[in-house]
Design a protein around this motif. Structure first.
Motif, mmCIF file in Angstrom:
data_model
loop_
_atom_site.group_PDB
_atom_site.id
_atom_site.type_symbol
_atom_site.label_atom_id
_atom_site.label_comp_id
_atom_site.label_asym_id
_atom_site.label_seq_id
_atom_site.Cartn_x
_atom_site.Cartn_y
_atom_site.Cartn_z
ATOM 1 N N ILE A 1 -42.257 17.139 55.767
ATOM 2 C CA ILE A 1 -43.147 15.984 55.678
ATOM 3 C C ILE A 1 -42.292 14.722 55.542
ATOM 4 O O ILE A 1 -41.142 14.794 55.080
ATOM 5 C CB ILE A 1 -44.121 16.102 54.487
ATOM 6 N N PRO A 2 -42.825 13.567 55.935
ATOM 7 C CA PRO A 2 -42.010 12.347 55.959
ATOM 8 C C PRO A 2 -41.356 11.980 54.627
ATOM 9 O O PRO A 2 -40.244 11.453 54.628
ATOM 10 C CB PRO A 2 -43.012 11.274 56.397
ATOM 11 N N ASN A 3 -41.977 12.281 53.487
ATOM 12 C CA ASN A 3 -41.338 11.878 52.224
ATOM 13 C C ASN A 3 -40.182 12.793 51.827
ATOM 14 O O ASN A 3 -39.579 12.612 50.762
ATOM 15 C CB ASN A 3 -42.355 11.716 51.099
ATOM 16 N N GLN A 4 -39.861 13.750 52.684
ATOM 17 C CA GLN A 4 -38.651 14.533 52.491
ATOM 18 C C GLN A 4 -37.475 13.938 53.263
ATOM 19 O O GLN A 4 -36.370 14.488 53.268
ATOM 20 C CB GLN A 4 -38.878 15.994 52.899
ATOM 21 N N THR A 5 -37.709 12.809 53.885
ATOM 22 C CA THR A 5 -36.614 12.066 54.504
ATOM 23 C C THR A 5 -35.666 11.597 53.416
ATOM 24 O O THR A 5 -36.074 10.912 52.475
ATOM 25 C CB THR A 5 -37.163 10.859 55.276
ATOM 26 N N ALA A 6 -34.403 12.003 53.512
ATOM 27 C CA ALA A 6 -33.440 11.704 52.451
ATOM 28 C C ALA A 6 -32.056 12.154 52.888
ATOM 29 O O ALA A 6 -31.869 12.714 53.963
ATOM 30 C CB ALA A 6 -33.838 12.403 51.145
ATOM 31 N N ASP B 1 -32.391 9.671 47.453
ATOM 32 C CA ASP B 1 -33.195 8.652 48.115
ATOM 33 C C ASP B 1 -32.514 7.299 47.937
ATOM 34 O O ASP B 1 -31.757 7.101 46.972
ATOM 35 C CB ASP B 1 -34.609 8.649 47.536
ATOM 36 N N PRO B 2 -32.772 6.355 48.842
ATOM 37 C CA PRO B 2 -32.070 5.059 48.796
ATOM 38 C C PRO B 2 -32.139 4.399 47.429
ATOM 39 O O PRO B 2 -33.204 4.269 46.838
ATOM 40 C CB PRO B 2 -32.807 4.248 49.863
#
Lengths: 112, 111
Positions: free
Chosen positions: B82-87, B38-39
């Motif tokens: 789900i969006p919090n798996q954006t990475a 993650d950033p």
């Protein structure tokens, strides 16, 4: 959790030596010190590793204190392409058995 | 490192979709790993495998599954993204007395 402590950022003038410190005061006798770096969002790149003796390769030198509680990665003549995040990692053994555990690393900026 | 190839390199998808990220290697290493980044953070381990019959959970395995189809292939699946798996996702390989080698990453965005 990562077992190492590194400064969040450092600057270095181009052509000078970059000395990146790492504290690993709880290191065990069978744990090695590894250094990786990550340029932009590329995959991490292996630099060097050692147990207790100082090590040198074509990329860098690794100096480990006698009590093994800290180490320093030295890039002898930093270039702009060395700008990256540098990760110090301690891991059991020199084999690939144990996954690497990454902390936040040190962001090194080499300045012209 | 062309020895570890990840596909796709970039993917944008919607919440609830099933996603598979592929990793293949030509290094002949037994061990393969999946990490996510993650950033502003370091890499975190999702799953790892020591050989075809061995699968181990890492630090953040919830919401993910893996398959080691062959020594050279290790895929990561998000059953219902789900969006919090954006990475940024990285595959790596390892072997006895060899450092880990990483692929170039897959940038995954879930809307």
């Amino acid at each position: 959790d990562a077992k190492t402590t590194q400064p969040p950022s450092m600057d270095c003038a181009e052509g000078r030596a970059a000395n990146l410190p790492c504290n690993h005061s709880t290191i065990s006798g069978n744990e090695y010190v590894y250094w990786y770096r990550q340029i932009h969002s590329q995959g991490p790149q292996y630099i060097i590793h050692g147990l207790k003796n100082n090590e040198t390769n074509e990329m860098a030198s690794l100096i480990i204190t006698e009590d093994r509680k800290s180490s320093t990665l030295i890039l002898p003549h930093a270039t702009l392409r060395d700008t990256a995040v540098y990760y110090c990692i301690v891991r059991v053994g020199s084999s690939g058995n144990t996954p690497l555990v990454f902390g936040k690393g040190t962001r090194l900026s080499v300045i012209a | 490192d062309a020895d570890v190839t990840q596909t796709p390199r970039n993917r944008i998808t919607k919440t609830g979709k099933r996603i598979m990220l592929e990793c293949s290697q030509t290094k002949g290493h037994d061990r393969m790993y999946w990490y996510r980044q993650d950033p502003g953070l370091g890499l975190r381990l999702i799953y790892y495998s020591f050989d075809v019959k061995d699968i181990n959970k890492g630090e953040i395995s919830d919401g993910y599954s893996v398959s080691r189809q062959a020594q050279a292939k290790f895929s990561l699946s998000l059953e219902s993204a789900i969006p919090n798996q954006t990475a940024l996702y990285f595959c790596a390989t390892g072997q006895n007395n060899q450092p880990q080698h990483f692929g170039d990453g897959t940038r995954l965005s879930i809307l």
